[in-house]
Design a protein around this motif. Structure first.
Motif: not given
Length: 243
Positions: A109, A113, A116-117
């Motif tokens: 995860k 994340s 994605e950032k």
């Protein structure tokens, strides 16, 4: 007569007797110039040399990549040999353990994340700048254009940490003092305003003066003060004598 050409029949008979020219064989003497022959052999020699260097480099890389074969040395204890083996293969052992260890859901995860950032940040930059580079943001200066003055910054840098608290306290104190002065002073006469402007102009003139001119002005001021004090003292003495 010797200078006359023989008849065709005689010439044909001579050709048959001599026979046709045989093809060139390897036994024939080569009349090629040595310099030209050297140029012809240079290409083959160069290709051969390059291949030898390539084979040598490949062999060196193979020898460097091959792991060293550890063997126990004469007179070496088994304990020391074991420590040496562990030290030599420590990195490989750690990598093997990491590769065999399963990745937890939390790490997965976190990785997702972070990805994605990163993509969101790139997308935001593209939206703001339109995918432009520094070359696109270059200033187009006309020929003969000269900067008349340095840039002026109207905003202060953002305060952070301890400096932020100090700045907020100073601003608060300045507002309080301003409010108190406005409440107490009230009306300001025209003479006061003229005096403030005069003091400000004197201050500006003093700042723009050179060091020598400033020193001369200070000396003149001291001399005027001394003359005034001497005159006042003389006046007091005269008053005492008259009384």
């Amino acid at each position: 007569m010797p200078h006359k050409r023989a008849k065709a029949s005689i010439r044909t008979a001579r050709k048959k007797q001599l026979g046709a020219d045989a093809p060139v064989t390897s036994n024939e003497i080569d009349d090629t110039p040595k310099g030209f022959a050297r140029l012809l052999r240079f290409k083959d020699h160069k290709i051969k040399k390059q291949q030898e260097l390539k084979d040598k480099a490949n062999q060196t890389n193979k020898d460097a990549q091959a792991p060293p074969k550890l063997t126990i040395q004469p007179g070496e204890k088994m304990k020391d040999f074991t420590l040496r083996v562990e030290k030599e293969y420590k990195k490989d052992f750690i990598n093997a353990v990491k590769a065999s260890k399963p990745i937890s859901d939390r790490k997965k995860k976190n990785r997702e994340s972070r990805k994605e950032k990163k993509t969101a940040k790139k997308r935001k930059v593209e939206e703001i700048y339109g995918g432009r580079d520094f070359d696109d943001l270059e200033d187009k200066v006309q020929f003969g254009e000269v900067a008349s003055a340095p840039p002026t910054f109207s905003k202060l840098p953002k305060a952070r940490g301890r400096g932020k608290e100090v700045l907020e306290n100073k601003i608060k104190e300045a507002k309080e003092t301003k409010s108190t002065t406005d409440a107490t002073d009230g009306y300001v006469s025209e003479e006061d305003e003229n005096m403030k402007e005069l003091k400000a102009s004197h201050k500006r003139k003093l700042q723009n003066m050179s060091a020598s001119a400033r020193k001369a002005l200070g000396d003149e001021r001291e001399r005027a003060i001394e003359l005034y004090r001497a005159k006042k003292a003389q006046k007091l003495v005269n008053m005492e004598t008259q009384s």
